[in-house]
Design a protein around this motif. Structure first.
Motif, PDB file in Angstrom:
ATOM      1  N   VAL A  12      30.266 -32.982  28.718  1.00  0.00           N
ATOM      2  CA  VAL A  12      29.491 -31.777  28.422  1.00  0.00           C
ATOM      3  C   VAL A  12      28.343 -31.698  29.422  1.00  0.00           C
ATOM      4  O   VAL A  12      27.413 -32.498  29.378  1.00  0.00           O
ATOM      5  CB  VAL A  12      28.948 -31.800  26.975  1.00  0.00           C
ATOM      6  N   THR A  13      28.414 -30.735  30.341  1.00  0.00           N
ATOM      7  CA  THR A  13      27.337 -30.575  31.318  1.00  0.00           C
ATOM      8  C   THR A  13      26.171 -29.849  30.662  1.00  0.00           C
ATOM      9  O   THR A  13      26.344 -29.083  29.721  1.00  0.00           O
ATOM     10  CB  THR A  13      27.815 -29.798  32.556  1.00  0.00           C
ATOM     11  N   SER A  17      19.796 -31.291  26.374  1.00  0.00           N
ATOM     12  CA  SER A  17      18.922 -30.480  25.522  1.00  0.00           C
ATOM     13  C   SER A  17      19.653 -29.203  25.103  1.00  0.00           C
ATOM     14  O   SER A  17      20.727 -28.891  25.614  1.00  0.00           O
ATOM     15  CB  SER A  17      17.629 -30.112  26.256  1.00  0.00           C
ATOM     16  N   GLY A  18      19.070 -28.513  24.162  1.00  0.00           N
ATOM     17  CA  GLY A  18      19.541 -27.190  23.765  1.00  0.00           C
ATOM     18  C   GLY A  18      20.967 -27.124  23.252  1.00  0.00           C
ATOM     19  O   GLY A  18      21.442 -28.001  22.539  1.00  0.00           O
ATOM     20  N   ILE A  19      21.654 -26.042  23.631  1.00  0.00           N
ATOM     21  CA  ILE A  19      23.016 -25.791  23.158  1.00  0.00           C
ATOM     22  C   ILE A  19      23.969 -26.898  23.602  1.00  0.00           C
ATOM     23  O   ILE A  19      24.813 -27.350  22.829  1.00  0.00           O
ATOM     24  CB  ILE A  19      23.519 -24.415  23.661  1.00  0.00           C
ATOM     25  N   GLY A  20      23.832 -27.362  24.836  1.00  0.00           N
ATOM     26  CA  GLY A  20      24.701 -28.426  25.325  1.00  0.00           C
ATOM     27  C   GLY A  20      24.582 -29.690  24.489  1.00  0.00           C
ATOM     28  O   GLY A  20      25.581 -30.348  24.184  1.00  0.00           O
ATOM     29  N   LEU A  21      23.353 -30.048  24.100  1.00  0.00           N
ATOM     30  CA  LEU A  21      23.146 -31.225  23.259  1.00  0.00           C
ATOM     31  C   LEU A  21      23.769 -31.021  21.886  1.00  0.00           C
ATOM     32  O   LEU A  21      24.394 -31.933  21.337  1.00  0.00           O
ATOM     33  CB  LEU A  21      21.654 -31.537  23.128  1.00  0.00           C
ATOM     34  N   GLY A  38      22.946 -34.260  32.447  1.00  0.00           N
ATOM     35  CA  GLY A  38      21.765 -33.416  32.569  1.00  0.00           C
ATOM     36  C   GLY A  38      20.756 -34.122  33.433  1.00  0.00           C
ATOM     37  O   GLY A  38      21.057 -35.116  34.081  1.00  0.00           O
ATOM     38  N   PHE A  39      19.559 -33.608  33.423  1.00  0.00           N
ATOM     39  CA  PHE A  39      18.513 -34.276  34.181  1.00  0.00           C
ATOM     40  C   PHE A  39      17.230 -34.239  33.379  1.00  0.00           C
ATOM     41  O   PHE A  39      17.068 -33.456  32.456  1.00  0.00           O
ATOM     42  CB  PHE A  39      18.345 -33.673  35.576  1.00  0.00           C
ATOM     43  N   GLY A  40      16.358 -35.133  33.720  1.00  0.00           N
ATOM     44  CA  GLY A  40      15.097 -35.293  33.012  1.00  0.00           C
ATOM     45  C   GLY A  40      14.626 -36.717  33.212  1.00  0.00           C
ATOM     46  O   GLY A  40      15.143 -37.446  34.053  1.00  0.00           O
ATOM     47  N   LYS A  41      13.657 -37.118  32.416  1.00  0.00           N
ATOM     48  CA  LYS A  41      13.133 -38.475  32.522  1.00  0.00           C
ATOM     49  C   LYS A  41      14.132 -39.452  31.925  1.00  0.00           C
ATOM     50  O   LYS A  41      14.608 -39.270  30.808  1.00  0.00           O
ATOM     51  CB  LYS A  41      11.797 -38.577  31.801  1.00  0.00           C
ATOM     52  N   GLU A  42      14.454 -40.491  32.689  1.00  0.00           N
ATOM     53  CA  GLU A  42      15.494 -41.436  32.288  1.00  0.00           C
ATOM     54  C   GLU A  42      15.198 -42.086  30.936  1.00  0.00           C
ATOM     55  O   GLU A  42      16.098 -42.236  30.108  1.00  0.00           O
ATOM     56  CB  GLU A  42      15.667 -42.506  33.358  1.00  0.00           C
ATOM     57  N   ASN A  43      13.937 -42.446  30.685  1.00  0.00           N
ATOM     58  CA  ASN A  43      13.611 -43.090  29.403  1.00  0.00           C
ATOM     59  C   ASN A  43      13.786 -42.131  28.231  1.00  0.00           C
ATOM     60  O   ASN A  43      14.207 -42.539  27.148  1.00  0.00           O
ATOM     61  CB  ASN A  43      12.209 -43.681  29.430  1.00  0.00           C
ATOM     62  N   GLU A  44      13.504 -40.850  28.416  1.00  0.00           N
ATOM     63  CA  GLU A  44      13.689 -39.867  27.350  1.00  0.00           C
ATOM     64  C   GLU A  44      15.175 -39.656  27.056  1.00  0.00           C
ATOM     65  O   GLU A  44      15.584 -39.531  25.906  1.00  0.00           O
ATOM     66  CB  GLU A  44      13.041 -38.536  27.722  1.00  0.00           C
ATOM     67  N   GLN A  49      20.047 -40.727  23.782  1.00  0.00           N
ATOM     68  CA  GLN A  49      21.376 -41.315  23.636  1.00  0.00           C
ATOM     69  C   GLN A  49      21.431 -42.204  22.395  1.00  0.00           C
ATOM     70  O   GLN A  49      22.362 -42.122  21.602  1.00  0.00           O
ATOM     71  CB  GLN A  49      21.720 -42.129  24.875  1.00  0.00           C
ATOM     72  N   GLN A  50      20.434 -43.053  22.203  1.00  0.00           N
ATOM     73  CA  GLN A  50      20.421 -43.962  21.060  1.00  0.00           C
ATOM     74  C   GLN A  50      20.225 -43.217  19.743  1.00  0.00           C
ATOM     75  O   GLN A  50      20.758 -43.599  18.711  1.00  0.00           O
ATOM     76  CB  GLN A  50      19.334 -45.019  21.236  1.00  0.00           C
ATOM     77  N   LYS A  51      19.471 -42.132  19.792  1.00  0.00           N
ATOM     78  CA  LYS A  51      19.205 -41.352  18.572  1.00  0.00           C
ATOM     79  C   LYS A  51      20.433 -40.567  18.128  1.00  0.00           C
ATOM     80  O   LYS A  51      20.757 -40.514  16.942  1.00  0.00           O
ATOM     81  CB  LYS A  51      18.040 -40.391  18.828  1.00  0.00           C
ATOM     82  N   VAL A  52      21.119 -39.959  19.065  1.00  0.00           N
ATOM     83  CA  VAL A  52      22.248 -39.090  18.724  1.00  0.00           C
ATOM     84  C   VAL A  52      23.449 -39.927  18.323  1.00  0.00           C
ATOM     85  O   VAL A  52      23.864 -39.931  17.179  1.00  0.00           O
ATOM     86  CB  VAL A  52      22.600 -38.143  19.890  1.00  0.00           C
ATOM     87  N   VAL A  53      24.036 -40.607  19.270  1.00  0.00           N
ATOM     88  CA  VAL A  53      25.193 -41.465  19.020  1.00  0.00           C
ATOM     89  C   VAL A  53      25.170 -42.561  20.089  1.00  0.00           C
ATOM     90  O   VAL A  53      25.319 -42.264  21.269  1.00  0.00           O
ATOM     91  CB  VAL A  53      26.526 -40.683  19.136  1.00  0.00           C
ATOM     92  N   PRO A  54      24.987 -43.801  19.681  1.00  0.00           N
ATOM     93  CA  PRO A  54      24.877 -44.873  20.676  1.00  0.00           C
ATOM     94  C   PRO A  54      26.087 -45.025  21.594  1.00  0.00           C
ATOM     95  O   PRO A  54      25.963 -45.557  22.684  1.00  0.00           O
ATOM     96  CB  PRO A  54      24.694 -46.128  19.818  1.00  0.00           C
TER      97      PRO A  54
END
Length: 70
Positions: A12-13, A17-21, A38-44, A49-54
């Motif tokens: 999923v590209t 965040s948003g609809i893609g997430l 996607g792109f953004g801060k690697e730590n975020e 990733q851990q919050k949604v599905v590890p």
């Protein structure tokens, strides 16, 4: 029990965040192994990733740029 997408892989590209997430989260809940992109801060994104599905795999890249994955 078997879920509809067990054994399937979904890429999923724009999914950090948003609809893609939301789409990625739903696919994972139906059994798919999901690749977030996607792109953004690697730590975020790692925290996401851990919050949604590890088991979700993350590729951080801006696919609007030709050589972003190199």
């Amino acid at each position: 029990f078997s879920r509809a997408l067990d054994g399937r892989v979904a890429i999923v590209t724009g999914s950090t965040s948003g609809i893609g997430l939301s789409i990625a989260t739903q696919l994972a809940s139906e059994g798919a192994r999901v690749v977030l992109n996607g792109f953004g801060k690697e730590n975020e994104i790692s925290a996401l990733q851990q919050k949604v599905v590890p088991s979700i795999f993350v590729i951080i890249a801006n696919l609007t740029k030709r050589f972003a994955l190199l």
